[in-house]
Design an enzyme around this catalytic site. Sequence first.
Site: not given
Length: 545
Positions: A123, A184, A295
């Site tokens: 990632h 997240d 957030e």
Amino acid sequence: MVSSKPGGFYEQGRFPSIKILILVLLNSILHKANSGSNNSASNSLVPFPPHEILSSLQTLPLHGHFSLRDNEDAAKDFGNIHHFPPLAVLHPKTVSDISLTIKHVFEMGFASQLKIAARGHGHSLQGQAQVHGGLVINMESLQGPEIKVYNGELPYVDVSGGELWINILHETLKHGLAPKSWTDYLHLTVGGTLSNAGISGQAFKHGPQINNIFQLEVITGKGEVVTCSGNRNADLFYGVLGGLGQFGIITRARISLEPAPMMVKWIRVLYSEFSTFTMDQEYLISLNNTFDYIEGFVIINRTGILNNWRSSFDPKNPLQASQFSSDGKTLYCLEMAKYFNPDEAEAMNQSVDQLLSKLSYIPSTLFLSEVSYVEFLDRVHVSENKLRAQGLWEVPHPWLNLLIPRSEIHDFAEEVFGNILKDTSNGPILIYPVNQTRWNSRPSLVTPEEDVFYLVALLSSALPNSTGADSLEHILAQNNKIIDFYTGAQLRVKQYLPHYSTQEEWQVHFGSRWEAFVERKRAYDPLALLAPGHRIFQKAVSSSC
């Protein structure tokens, strides 16, 4: 698989060439002879041909195996911008597989020139887990001990560095426990996020993931397997946490746990004024009794935003909500979550109402939902599945992640959201504050030097073959405009998941901590074998670096 029995070095017809053995011996002697002379002989050694190095690696008594072809996955990552094919991929089954391999390359000395990159779930954004013509270690193939949960006054879980956070969540929930701090997106490996920091909406309260680790097992650039913690081999422990893979490969982690809730009250509200939005965010993170997750994100030029809101949300007042129109203005969304168990619902709702009563959001935009804890934490995976179904997941992701001091966030927002990105954005823009005082300052991660700073994440996606505003070139140009702006304005911005092309830029990034970073590199990976994709150290670390 090569046998690990005595004599396995020569089994299955795999005789190392006499030339390699002589070169390895010679360079090992030269390496040891020069270890106290600032590595000055490194330029005088004749490099090994890569394929001869690979031949010698294949003689090692490993439980795993090397893949020599069809390594396309190791030549790409989530960023989908850089594609660097490796010479080979190691699929280790044990920690010793990784240790033996790195030690073998290290003992070849300066002439090996083989670089090594650990790859988790792939990632990374800028080729950080790739290595052109080098060796990629597939951490997900590591078969360490099973996930082990320990109850007690300070509960924790022991996991492999190649384990995914989503698997840790499911396993710890069986014991009524869970890690405190998340990212997240949970389909990432432990070693990957701990090498960066691991930041999400819980970081204002618990700090990033690297602040919630009790112990690590690390393999250094010398092939040494080291157990470290805040009290044992502490320099390596804190160096590896947030150290971008420069000092060692994380093969095991002991992660702090807390009692896990069953449910989450999930809340979103909108603001039309940036100053009000940030004031409310900063107020909430200053409280002791506040939400468990905070957030925010920026919504640019999205007419009728409420009509396109997540289907999992219901407006508090449907009639008022239906009359709201954004008129294409830039809006700011505050996203909050309160954890609870079913028998705590009444008290939780009272607490939420009390907190919301102190905020100055647009009243008609209050959206509320109740979901399970797992559903909330794994929410991005739902979006991933939708994008995969549309063929829009494996596209270029030229993301830009920044850490910005509170004193400078308004100047940044005025120029970036009001000028550079005023017409459109190519993906979500996250923005939320964290408390520096809740973060441990000893790990390698570099942050702005203010009590409160903001994470701003521009999570853009480019459309393949596009030549317009959705193209990779256009988004990269926008990113460069943003970087040029904050650099020219001398804002004290630090990149998160940083990417630079020169060591001089890295030196500016680390600032006063650069010398300590170099010293750790010299101590734990002196030949600069590890994590070359960051482009921090291109060659062995001498005293003049």
